[in-house]
Design a protein around this motif. Sequence first.
Motif, PDB file in Angstrom:
ATOM      1  N   GLU A 187       0.968  -1.443   0.067  1.00 16.98           N
ATOM      2  CA  GLU A 187      -0.145   0.055  -0.259  1.00 16.98           C
ATOM      3  C   GLU A 187       0.720   1.563  -0.144  1.00 16.98           C
ATOM      4  N   ASN A 188       0.739   1.874  -1.110  1.00 21.54           N
ATOM      5  CA  ASN A 188       1.378   3.047  -1.031  1.00 21.54           C
ATOM      6  C   ASN A 188       0.513   4.331  -0.278  1.00 21.54           C
ATOM      7  N   ARG A 189       1.453   5.118   0.857  1.00 21.09           N
ATOM      8  CA  ARG A 189       1.009   5.634   1.753  1.00 21.09           C
ATOM      9  C   ARG A 189       1.507   7.645   0.848  1.00 21.09           C
ATOM     10  N   ASP A 190       1.166   7.493   0.242  1.00 21.53           N
ATOM     11  CA  ASP A 190       2.034   9.333  -0.390  1.00 21.53           C
ATOM     12  C   ASP A 190       3.407   9.496   0.082  1.00 21.53           C
ATOM     13  N   GLY A 191       4.180   8.475  -0.418  1.00 16.74           N
ATOM     14  CA  GLY A 191       5.608   9.032  -0.203  1.00 16.74           C
ATOM     15  C   GLY A 191       6.157   7.739   1.007  1.00 16.74           C
ATOM     16  N   SER A 192       5.598   6.561   1.525  1.00 13.77           N
ATOM     17  CA  SER A 192       5.995   5.891   2.498  1.00 13.77           C
ATOM     18  C   SER A 192       5.107   4.215   2.127  1.00 13.77           C
ATOM     19  N   TRP A 193       5.697   3.211   2.612  1.00 17.35           N
ATOM     20  CA  TRP A 193       4.983   1.804   1.875  1.00 17.35           C
ATOM     21  C   TRP A 193       4.189   1.684   3.195  1.00 17.35           C
ATOM     22  N   LEU A 194       3.238   0.925   3.202  1.00 14.80           N
ATOM     23  CA  LEU A 194       3.014  -0.688   3.969  1.00 14.80           C
ATOM     24  C   LEU A 194       2.961  -2.106   3.049  1.00 14.80           C
ATOM     25  N   PHE A 195       3.318  -2.647   4.074  1.00 16.72           N
ATOM     26  CA  PHE A 195       3.531  -3.837   3.185  1.00 16.72           C
ATOM     27  C   PHE A 195       3.037  -4.792   4.528  1.00 16.72           C
ATOM     28  N   ASP A 196       2.396  -6.344   4.111  1.00 12.20           N
ATOM     29  CA  ASP A 196       1.348  -7.001   4.836  1.00 12.20           C
ATOM     30  C   ASP A 196       2.224  -8.333   4.442  1.00 12.20           C
ATOM     31  N   ALA A 249      -0.229 -10.519  14.260  1.00 15.59           N
ATOM     32  CA  ALA A 249      -0.747 -11.862  14.421  1.00 15.59           C
ATOM     33  C   ALA A 249      -0.090 -12.745  14.471  1.00 15.59           C
ATOM     34  N   SER A 250      -0.752 -13.750  14.423  1.00 16.83           N
ATOM     35  CA  SER A 250      -0.180 -15.172  14.534  1.00 16.83           C
ATOM     36  C   SER A 250       0.194 -15.946  13.441  1.00 16.83           C
ATOM     37  N   ASP A 251       0.354 -15.325  12.563  1.00 15.07           N
ATOM     38  CA  ASP A 251       0.969 -16.022  11.201  1.00 15.07           C
ATOM     39  C   ASP A 251       0.839 -14.426  10.015  1.00 15.07           C
ATOM     40  N   THR A 252       0.644 -13.277  10.434  1.00 16.68           N
ATOM     41  CA  THR A 252       0.987 -12.215   9.551  1.00 16.68           C
ATOM     42  C   THR A 252       1.037 -10.636  10.732  1.00 16.68           C
ATOM     43  N   PHE A 253       2.298 -10.348  10.036  1.00 13.67           N
ATOM     44  CA  PHE A 253       2.467  -8.745  10.221  1.00 13.67           C
ATOM     45  C   PHE A 253       1.930  -8.063   9.150  1.00 13.67           C
ATOM     46  N   ARG A 254       2.828  -6.462   9.383  1.00 11.20           N
ATOM     47  CA  ARG A 254       3.118  -5.355   8.850  1.00 11.20           C
ATOM     48  C   ARG A 254       4.184  -4.667   9.500  1.00 11.20           C
ATOM     49  N   VAL A 255       4.722  -3.828   8.397  1.00  8.43           N
ATOM     50  CA  VAL A 255       5.859  -2.750   8.431  1.00  8.43           C
ATOM     51  C   VAL A 255       6.064  -1.865   7.497  1.00  8.43           C
ATOM     52  N   ALA A 256       6.216  -0.994   8.391  1.00  5.57           N
ATOM     53  CA  ALA A 256       6.390   0.450   6.663  1.00  5.57           C
ATOM     54  C   ALA A 256       7.333   0.743   6.527  1.00  5.57           C
ATOM     55  N   ILE A 257       7.623   1.195   5.484  1.00  3.81           N
ATOM     56  CA  ILE A 257       8.732   1.293   4.887  1.00  3.81           C
ATOM     57  C   ILE A 257       9.166   3.130   4.502  1.00  3.81           C
ATOM     58  N   ILE A 258       9.760   3.397   4.944  1.00  4.86           N
ATOM     59  CA  ILE A 258      10.546   4.944   4.190  1.00  4.86           C
ATOM     60  C   ILE A 258      10.889   5.335   2.895  1.00  4.86           C
ATOM     61  N   TYR A 308      13.982   6.439   1.490  1.00  7.34           N
ATOM     62  CA  TYR A 308      15.618   5.806   1.567  1.00  7.34           C
ATOM     63  C   TYR A 308      15.161   4.350   1.524  1.00  7.34           C
ATOM     64  N   THR A 309      14.112   3.679   2.125  1.00 11.00           N
ATOM     65  CA  THR A 309      14.750   2.267   2.438  1.00 11.00           C
ATOM     66  C   THR A 309      13.883   1.908   1.223  1.00 11.00           C
ATOM     67  N   TYR A 310      12.748   1.992   0.209  1.00 10.74           N
ATOM     68  CA  TYR A 310      12.205   1.734  -0.583  1.00 10.74           C
ATOM     69  C   TYR A 310      13.126   1.855  -2.076  1.00 10.74           C
ATOM     70  N   SER A 311      13.565   2.550  -1.821  1.00 13.40           N
ATOM     71  CA  SER A 311      14.528   3.023  -3.108  1.00 13.40           C
ATOM     72  C   SER A 311      15.798   2.528  -2.775  1.00 13.40           C
ATOM     73  N   PHE A 312      16.356   2.363  -2.069  1.00 11.01           N
ATOM     74  CA  PHE A 312      17.359   1.603  -2.143  1.00 11.01           C
ATOM     75  C   PHE A 312      17.745   0.250  -2.062  1.00 11.01           C
ATOM     76  N   THR A 313      17.097   0.009  -1.387  1.00 10.07           N
ATOM     77  CA  THR A 313      16.802  -1.920  -0.785  1.00 10.07           C
ATOM     78  C   THR A 313      16.064  -2.798  -1.925  1.00 10.07           C
ATOM     79  N   ASN A 314      15.452  -3.758  -2.454  1.00 12.57           N
ATOM     80  CA  ASN A 314      14.658  -4.722  -2.958  1.00 12.57           C
ATOM     81  C   ASN A 314      13.142  -4.335  -3.000  1.00 12.57           C
ATOM     82  N   PHE A 315      12.213  -3.398  -1.625  1.00 11.94           N
ATOM     83  CA  PHE A 315      11.791  -3.198  -1.738  1.00 11.94           C
ATOM     84  C   PHE A 315      11.100  -2.778  -3.102  1.00 11.94           C
ATOM     85  N   HIS A 316      11.534  -2.151  -3.526  1.00 10.38           N
ATOM     86  CA  HIS A 316      10.606  -1.243  -4.673  1.00 10.38           C
ATOM     87  C   HIS A 316      11.047  -1.859  -5.841  1.00 10.38           C
ATOM     88  N   ASN A 317      10.981  -3.726  -5.603  1.00 10.25           N
ATOM     89  CA  ASN A 317      10.151  -4.690  -6.312  1.00 10.25           C
ATOM     90  C   ASN A 317       9.932  -5.527  -6.704  1.00 10.25           C
TER      91      ASN A 317
END
Length: 196
Positions: free
Chosen positions: A111-120, A150-159, A161-170
Amino acid sequence: MFTGIVEALAEVIKVETEGTNKTFTLKAEIAREFKIDQSISHNGVCLTVVETNNDTYKVTAIEETLIKTNLDPVKEGDKLNLERCMPASGRFDGHIVQGHVDQTAVCINKENRDGSWLFDFQYDPTLGNITVEKGSICINGVSLTVFNSASDTFRVAIIPYTYSFTNFHNLEVGDRVNLEFDILGKYIKRILGGYQ
């Protein structure tokens, strides 16, 4: 030992199958500083440098590693997150990471949050691993903070810099990632649960 702070992206330029193993040839600017026998984290997997040549180098993943991580389907052109071992005089900018993947997870929402991203992410809870709210987790070699645990899921937020500098952008929904759960949490869980 690593900290989950990615130093660079490496491009896979060749994949060779040798029996049940795979040898990856990768290209990265920081590879000029690598030495044979050096341990490098690749998407959170600790692999040993077996050959160097200017800005390229080789590592080998054995069958066990290929089964338990997301390295088996890696192909030419893919990008892997890199981190060298933390020096004894270094700072812990992330958290204690061993480079030993516990299991993989699947991205179930981006999920794109206007500059940051949420991943589940969703993972198999029957393997005994857990997350805790605001605890640490290593995803593809990146130290991140868990929420919506949760027992089998979780969420993280990506700033950004991290989105563009790591392979999270792919990373897209349906992709598989490597997880290393917090070592302190694993020890506490083992102590409280008893040894079996």
